[in-house]
Write a protein that holds these residues in place. Structure first.
Motif, PDB file in Angstrom:
ATOM      1  N   TYR A  86       6.226  25.598   1.174  1.00  0.00           N
ATOM      2  CA  TYR A  86       5.417  25.278   2.357  1.00  0.00           C
ATOM      3  C   TYR A  86       4.558  26.457   2.812  1.00  0.00           C
ATOM      4  CZ  TYR A  86       4.286  23.197   6.929  1.00  0.00           C
ATOM      5  OH  TYR A  86       3.636  22.683   8.021  1.00  0.00           O
ATOM      6  N   TYR A  87       5.146  27.632   2.973  1.00  0.00           N
ATOM      7  CA  TYR A  87       4.396  28.803   3.450  1.00  0.00           C
ATOM      8  C   TYR A  87       3.802  29.632   2.314  1.00  0.00           C
ATOM      9  CZ  TYR A  87       6.042  27.795   8.146  1.00  0.00           C
ATOM     10  OH  TYR A  87       6.272  27.180   9.369  1.00  0.00           O
ATOM     11  N   ASP A  88       4.051  29.236   1.083  1.00  0.00           N
ATOM     12  CA  ASP A  88       3.450  29.897  -0.078  1.00  0.00           C
ATOM     13  C   ASP A  88       2.364  29.012  -0.675  1.00  0.00           C
ATOM     14  OD1 ASP A  88       4.842  32.398  -0.258  1.00  0.00           O
ATOM     15  OD2 ASP A  88       6.611  31.274  -0.873  1.00  0.00           O
ATOM     16  N   GLN A  89       1.437  28.593   0.160  1.00  0.00           N
ATOM     17  CA  GLN A  89       0.294  27.764  -0.230  1.00  0.00           C
ATOM     18  C   GLN A  89       0.659  26.340  -0.598  1.00  0.00           C
ATOM     19  OE1 GLN A  89      -3.004  28.647   0.084  1.00  0.00           O
ATOM     20  NE2 GLN A  89      -1.983  30.316   1.181  1.00  0.00           N
ATOM     21  N   GLY A  90       1.929  25.955  -0.423  1.00  0.00           N
ATOM     22  CA  GLY A  90       2.322  24.592  -0.747  1.00  0.00           C
ATOM     23  C   GLY A  90       1.647  23.554   0.125  1.00  0.00           C
ATOM     24  N   LEU A  91       1.491  23.869   1.415  1.00  0.00           N
ATOM     25  CA  LEU A  91       0.882  22.896   2.323  1.00  0.00           C
ATOM     26  C   LEU A  91      -0.587  22.642   1.989  1.00  0.00           C
ATOM     27  CD1 LEU A  91       1.150  21.077   4.814  1.00  0.00           C
ATOM     28  CD2 LEU A  91       0.478  23.051   6.191  1.00  0.00           C
ATOM     29  N   PRO A  92      -1.448  23.677   1.921  1.00  0.00           N
ATOM     30  CA  PRO A  92      -2.842  23.380   1.568  1.00  0.00           C
ATOM     31  C   PRO A  92      -2.993  22.777   0.180  1.00  0.00           C
ATOM     32  CG  PRO A  92      -2.464  25.765   1.704  1.00  0.00           C
ATOM     33  CD  PRO A  92      -1.253  25.102   2.270  1.00  0.00           C
TER      34      PRO A  92
ATOM     35  N   ARG B 257       0.858  -1.188   0.000  1.00  0.00           N
ATOM     36  CA  ARG B 257       0.000   0.000   0.000  1.00  0.00           C
ATOM     37  C   ARG B 257       0.891   1.234   0.000  1.00  0.00           C
ATOM     38  NH1 ARG B 257      -1.948  -3.236   4.054  1.00  0.00           N
ATOM     39  NH2 ARG B 257      -1.335  -1.762   5.696  1.00  0.00           N
ATOM     40  N   ARG B 258       0.358   2.314  -0.528  1.00  0.00           N
ATOM     41  CA  ARG B 258       1.143   3.543  -0.656  1.00  0.00           C
ATOM     42  C   ARG B 258       0.649   4.570   0.349  1.00  0.00           C
ATOM     43  NH1 ARG B 258       1.020   7.582  -5.831  1.00  0.00           N
ATOM     44  NH2 ARG B 258       3.058   8.580  -5.582  1.00  0.00           N
ATOM     45  N   LEU B 259       1.588   5.243   1.009  1.00  0.00           N
ATOM     46  CA  LEU B 259       1.248   6.316   1.939  1.00  0.00           C
ATOM     47  C   LEU B 259       2.116   7.517   1.619  1.00  0.00           C
ATOM     48  CD1 LEU B 259      -0.486   6.966   4.510  1.00  0.00           C
ATOM     49  CD2 LEU B 259       1.578   6.457   5.834  1.00  0.00           C
ATOM     50  N   ARG B 260       1.467   8.637   1.313  1.00  0.00           N
ATOM     51  CA  ARG B 260       2.187   9.873   0.967  1.00  0.00           C
ATOM     52  C   ARG B 260       2.094  10.841   2.140  1.00  0.00           C
ATOM     53  NH1 ARG B 260       3.340  11.245  -4.077  1.00  0.00           N
ATOM     54  NH2 ARG B 260       2.552  13.369  -3.902  1.00  0.00           N
ATOM     55  N   VAL B 261       3.256  11.339   2.565  1.00  0.00           N
ATOM     56  CA  VAL B 261       3.293  12.238   3.714  1.00  0.00           C
ATOM     57  C   VAL B 261       4.121  13.473   3.366  1.00  0.00           C
ATOM     58  CG1 VAL B 261       3.068  10.299   5.316  1.00  0.00           C
ATOM     59  CG2 VAL B 261       5.336  11.198   4.800  1.00  0.00           C
ATOM     60  N   ALA B 262       3.706  14.614   3.915  1.00  0.00           N
ATOM     61  CA  ALA B 262       4.472  15.857   3.785  1.00  0.00           C
ATOM     62  C   ALA B 262       4.939  16.224   5.183  1.00  0.00           C
ATOM     63  CB  ALA B 262       3.606  16.969   3.189  1.00  0.00           C
ATOM     64  N   LEU B 263       6.234  16.038   5.453  1.00  0.00           N
ATOM     65  CA  LEU B 263       6.795  16.352   6.759  1.00  0.00           C
ATOM     66  C   LEU B 263       7.254  17.801   6.796  1.00  0.00           C
ATOM     67  CD1 LEU B 263       8.897  13.129   7.437  1.00  0.00           C
ATOM     68  CD2 LEU B 263       6.475  13.577   7.885  1.00  0.00           C
ATOM     69  N   TYR B 264       7.311  18.360   8.011  1.00  0.00           N
ATOM     70  CA  TYR B 264       7.789  19.743   8.138  1.00  0.00           C
ATOM     71  C   TYR B 264       9.212  19.799   7.601  1.00  0.00           C
ATOM     72  CZ  TYR B 264       8.510  24.402   9.918  1.00  0.00           C
ATOM     73  OH  TYR B 264       8.760  25.756  10.001  1.00  0.00           O
ATOM     74  N   PRO B 265       9.473  20.660   6.598  1.00  0.00           N
ATOM     75  CA  PRO B 265      10.744  20.567   5.878  1.00  0.00           C
ATOM     76  C   PRO B 265      11.904  21.364   6.454  1.00  0.00           C
ATOM     77  CG  PRO B 265       9.300  22.116   4.757  1.00  0.00           C
ATOM     78  CD  PRO B 265       8.525  21.576   5.941  1.00  0.00           C
TER      79      PRO B 265
ATOM     80  N   LEU C  67      -1.043  21.019  -5.899  1.00  0.00           N
ATOM     81  CA  LEU C  67       0.389  21.155  -6.148  1.00  0.00           C
ATOM     82  C   LEU C  67       0.985  19.906  -6.772  1.00  0.00           C
ATOM     83  CD1 LEU C  67       2.925  22.991  -5.616  1.00  0.00           C
ATOM     84  CD2 LEU C  67       3.218  21.722  -3.489  1.00  0.00           C
ATOM     85  N   VAL C  68       0.446  18.764  -6.430  1.00  0.00           N
ATOM     86  CA  VAL C  68       0.984  17.486  -6.896  1.00  0.00           C
ATOM     87  C   VAL C  68      -0.137  16.671  -7.529  1.00  0.00           C
ATOM     88  CG1 VAL C  68       2.869  17.372  -5.232  1.00  0.00           C
ATOM     89  CG2 VAL C  68       0.610  16.577  -4.568  1.00  0.00           C
TER      90      VAL C  68
END
Length: 424
Positions: free
Chosen positions: A67-73, A25-33, A80-81
């Protein structure tokens, strides 16, 4: 015989391929960079998670540039992706917007126990309207780092206001006698501005009522910090972009003190370990390493101390920020289960000890864990003895979230940034 063995091998391989392979199974995560040694940290996460969960393919999406330029939402809503992330490590400055825009799910209440081992600010920041939306992982805030052998160290240790800091540093003739900090960029300046508002008005609700660039005392507070270092070195694009200048100057005793996140200590100590000459009286003697036993040993005389950075004159009110692990709204039952299991793993005391204790010869990351227990963990404090100091400061910290807060702070920071001069 050889043909028989080959045929048997092919048959077994076919059977294994049809029935024996585990479905991944695939899990995609965005960690604090924005963490020290990010590539190594991300690799450690992937390797350790694969070891305990070989059935899950873990993908880490790196949002450093956006991240702070709307990348997170955008990563959560797929803007974005190609595929949205399932888990996001959220700076809780975004929390109100993500909840209001239905991008993250409410979590089971037992994921954040009121009596659990979290910093008060971490537990509070992960809730909204009495509901749990994240599991806290890191915390941060602005600290003033100074040398214990500074002649004014006792005064700095007791400083609660910006006026007291100004009286200690006076009007330095050069940067060697100065207080240095990075006063360039939208996010950092916006945070400092809000920190001063909180200090002035003492409550989050009152501070948010004055969140506008016309609040001149708060703008002037940033300028007052700027004036504590001659030569406009606090506002220089090269030093801001490459990020380690101020920490390295402090390590080489080329400035008296710096204001930074706790992670700035990683750069100070890394410079001491790898950039200072053998007989140079550099700053950063935090720990020693006993190679015979393979353990860290606290230095006999830690040469750095810290206080919460005073950014107002009403008595220090510490503004902190929290990064919490959140689950994207709309996942099915299996994906939700995988997401919650990853959060349990990534925020666990055991795994975070692994991230906080460096390899021999490396500097500790000095990230602030959300879990209180790690601040007095023997393995952690042996190589990072300032954690108990940070714990006492962060126990009284408060965090803020509000609609459009990130965008508003960055707009204010951009306005302040334009008015500060840079080196010729």
């Amino acid at each position: 015989m050889k043909k028989t063995i080959t045929a048997l091998f092919v048959l077994l391989a076919t059977i294994y391929g049809a029935f024996g392979q585990e479905s991944h199974r695939r899990l995609r995560v965005a960690l604090y960079p924005y963490v020290p040694e990010k590539a190594e940290l991300f690799l450690t996460v992937i390797q350790e998670y694969r070891r305990v969960h070989p059935e899950v393919d873990l993908d880490i999406v790196d949002l450093t540039d956006t991240y702070y330029d709307q990348g997170l939402p955008q990563a959560l809503n797929g803007g974005l992706v190609v595929d949205p992330v399932d888990v996001a490590e959220v700076d809780t400055v975004f929390l109100r917007d993500l909840v209001d825009n239905h991008l993250i799910s409410e979590l089971p209440a037992d994921r954040l126990d009121d009596s659990g081992p979290y910093l008060p600010i971490a537990s509070a920041a992960s809730r909204l309207d009495g509901r749990v939306f994240g599991v806290p992982h890191w915390a941060c805030g602005d600290f003033l780092l100074f040398r214990r052998d500074d002649p004014d160290a006792p005064k700095l240790k007791q400083a609660k206001t910006l006026k007291q800091v100004e009286e200690i540093f006076g009007h330095p003739a050069d940067e060697k006698q100065a207080l240095m900090t990075d006063l360039m960029g939208k996010s950092g300046l916006g945070e400092m501005y809000l920190h001063r508002l909180l200090d002035e008005y003492q409550t989050v609700d009152e501070a948010l009522k004055h969140l506008q660039p016309t609040d001149q005392p708060s703008v002037k507070a940033v300028r007052r910090l700027f004036d504590l270092c001659p030569g406009n070195f606090d506002h220089y694009i090269r030093f801001h972009t490459f990020g380690q200048f101020y920490a390295k100057e402090f390590s080489h005793r080329k400035t008296r003190a710096i204001i930074s996140y706790s992670e700035g200590l990683h750069d100070v100590l890394d410079e001491y370990l790898h950039g200072a000459a053998v007989k140079e009286p550099a700053v950063g003697h935090i720990y020693d390493y006993d190679a015979t036993q393979g353990v860290y040993v606290p230095a006999s005389a830690n040469d750095i101390d810290a206080i919460g950075a005073p950014l107002g004159d009403s008595g220090e009110k510490m503004l902190g920020w929290v990064d919490a692990l959140c689950v994207r709204k709309g996942l099915d039952a299996q994906a939700t289960s995988d997401a919650l299991e990853f959060i349990r793993f990534y925020t666990s005391e055991e795994f975070n000890r692994k991230l906080l204790v460096p390899a021999p010869g490396d500097a500790p990351r000095y990230l602030l864990p959300a879990r209180e227990s790690l601040y007095n963990d023997a393995a952690v404090t042996a190589c990072a003895p300032l954690y108990p100091t940070f714990l006492e400061i962060m126990k009284a910290a408060v965090s803020v979230t509000a609609p459009n807060l990130n965008a508003n702070l960055r707009a204010i920071g951009k306005s302040i940034n334009k008015d500060l001069p840079s080196p010729e």
